[in-house]
Structures are given as C-alpha cells and as structure tokens.
Design an enzyme around this catalytic site. Sequence first.
Site, PDB file in Angstrom:
ATOM      1  N   SER A 180       1.187  -1.416  -0.168  1.00 35.94           N
ATOM      2  CA  SER A 180       0.121   0.098   0.276  1.00 35.94           C
ATOM      3  C   SER A 180       0.957   1.422   0.302  1.00 35.94           C
ATOM      4  O   SER A 180       1.991   1.206   0.450  1.00 35.94           O
ATOM      5  CB  SER A 180      -0.997  -0.160   1.203  1.00 35.94           C
ATOM      6  OG  SER A 180      -1.781  -1.726   1.553  1.00 35.94           O
TER       7      SER A 180
HETATM    8  N1  SAM Z   1      -1.012  -4.661   4.250  1.00 37.18           N
HETATM    9  C1  SAM Z   1      -0.272  -5.066   3.204  1.00 37.18           C
HETATM   10  C2  SAM Z   1       1.233  -4.564   2.889  1.00 37.18           C
HETATM   11  O1  SAM Z   1       2.590  -4.170   3.795  1.00 37.18           O
HETATM   12  O2  SAM Z   1       1.584  -4.716   2.112  1.00 37.18           O
HETATM   13  C3  SAM Z   1      -0.278  -5.034   1.757  1.00 37.18           C
HETATM   14  C4  SAM Z   1      -1.978  -5.506   1.674  1.00 37.18           C
HETATM   15  S1  SAM Z   1      -2.522  -5.449  -0.293  1.00 37.18           S
HETATM   16  C5  SAM Z   1      -3.201  -4.249  -0.795  1.00 37.18           C
HETATM   17  C6  SAM Z   1      -3.868  -6.560   0.347  1.00 37.18           C
HETATM   18  C7  SAM Z   1      -3.507  -7.760   0.431  1.00 37.18           C
HETATM   19  O3  SAM Z   1      -4.971  -8.342   1.207  1.00 37.18           O
HETATM   20  C8  SAM Z   1      -3.390  -9.017  -0.662  1.00 37.18           C
HETATM   21  O4  SAM Z   1      -2.085  -9.510  -0.522  1.00 37.18           O
HETATM   22  C9  SAM Z   1      -4.066  -9.652  -0.868  1.00 37.18           C
HETATM   23  O5  SAM Z   1      -4.142 -11.005  -1.168  1.00 37.18           O
HETATM   24  C10 SAM Z   1      -4.934 -10.338   0.259  1.00 37.18           C
HETATM   25  N2  SAM Z   1      -6.130 -10.373   0.850  1.00 37.18           N
HETATM   26  C11 SAM Z   1      -7.026 -10.090  -0.058  1.00 37.18           C
HETATM   27  N3  SAM Z   1      -8.492 -10.907   0.621  1.00 37.18           N
HETATM   28  C12 SAM Z   1      -7.939 -11.681   1.573  1.00 37.18           C
HETATM   29  C13 SAM Z   1      -8.644 -12.287   2.772  1.00 37.18           C
HETATM   30  N4  SAM Z   1     -10.073 -12.860   2.214  1.00 37.18           N
HETATM   31  N5  SAM Z   1      -7.506 -12.822   2.936  1.00 37.18           N
HETATM   32  C14 SAM Z   1      -6.614 -12.456   3.777  1.00 37.18           C
HETATM   33  N6  SAM Z   1      -5.944 -11.467   2.478  1.00 37.18           N
HETATM   34  C15 SAM Z   1      -6.851 -10.736   1.626  1.00 37.18           C
END
Ligand code: SAM
Length: 199
Positions: A52
């Site tokens: 992000s």
């Molecule tokens: N917080 C992270 C970082 O510091 O890099 C960025 C997160 S990224 C914007 C969103 C993440 O949410 C992705 O890696 C995606 O695979 C994960 N994601 C999406 N749906 C999800 C779910 N139901 N459960 C767990 N992870 C999920």
Amino acid sequence: MAAEQLSGRGIREPRVLEVMRKVPRHLFVPPEHQLESYDDRPLPIGYNQTISQPYIVALMLEQLQLRPGLKILEVGTGSGYQAALLAELGTVAYSIERVPELAETAAQNLKAAGIQGVRIRVGDGSKGWPEEAPFDRILVAACAPRVPEFLLSQLAKEGCLVIPIGEDLNQKLVVVQRSEGGMQTKEVCGCVFVPLVTE
Ligand code: SAM
C-alpha cells in the site's frame, strides 16, 4: 518520505512517524521496483497485489490509536510492511494472507528486516482468527462491500477496526469504534485498495 508525504499531508502521531522513518520500505518491495520504494504510491508485489501507499498506511495506523501491548489482527499481509510497522509500534500482531506465496515472502521480508513476533497465517481473513479473538484492533488492508460480520464479532469491547469499504474507484476508508452504546462508524477519506477476496 516521512517529512514530505506523511507530516506534509497531515500525519501527526509521533510514534507512527517514528516507525515509518525506521522501517526500511525497500526491504518489502520487489527488486524491479527498488528505486520507487519511497515514492508515495502503491507498488506491485506479484499475484495482482500491491504494497500500500505509505500515506494511507500511516493514516490507518494513526486512526487505530495504537499502544504497545494491544492485540491486533491485520487482514492482508501482502509484503509484510504494515505488519512490520505494527510490530515496531509494540503491538501483538496477527496477520492473515490468502495467497500462500505472499505469506511466505512476507515472512522472509520480516526476517530480513530483523522484525520478530508477527504471527502470519494463510487463509480467508474475512473470517478473522477466532482462536485468538478478541482483538483490540483490526486493520483490513483490502476493500470489502461491507464490514465482515466475523470481524465485528472478534472485536474487543472498546475495540476499533479500520477498513476500506466500497468497490473499484468508489471506496472510503472507514473506522468502526465499538463502545458500550454499540458501534460508531466514521468515514475518513476516499481510497483505492485491491478487493478483499472471500470464499
Ligand atoms: N498490508 C500489506 C502490505 O503492507 O504490503 C498490503 C496489503 S495488499 C493492499 C492486500 C492484500 O490482501 C493482498 O496481499 C491480498 O492477497 C490480501 N487479501 C485479499 N483478500 C484477502 C482475504 N480474504 N484474506 C486474507 N488476505 C486477503
């Protein structure tokens, strides 16, 4: 990054600024994007996912009013960067990622950054982590049409949850505060996150 993109845009919480100065974002960014590590924008981390934007990461941390010792659930480990910041803020961090390869890379990134203590699990984070509930804080780093009920039910009394709500380019960062009187919700700002993919 901290001076121009965070303080300069209104992030005031000293401990958030301190950890964002301290944790090297480049250790969480893939080699092909190293030179952009401190730009104020999301970057690809593979599997159609992103690390992000620093400003929105700081804003979410600030909204959560974190203190050392609080138990926090992060949904969407991604690169592990935000989990690293949570650990450096002294919280007890649990993080769930649905893509196993990203969870593995995040664990390696945290190790390379010398950060210990983040518990990572692979799975659908919209269901929370019932065995470890309740959580003082919940941070969802992916966008959902509404706040998942499982997460609300795992929020401690006086707990607080931050989540992007909406779809595509029409999303709002929302804070839900639980209190004796019920749940209070406030919208913080517009945002753009990848979708929360549920089973
Ligand atoms: N917080 C992270 C970082 O510091 O890099 C960025 C997160 S990224 C914007 C969103 C993440 O949410 C992705 O890696 C995606 O695979 C994960 N994601 C999406 N749906 C999800 C779910 N139901 N459960 C767990 N992870 C999920």
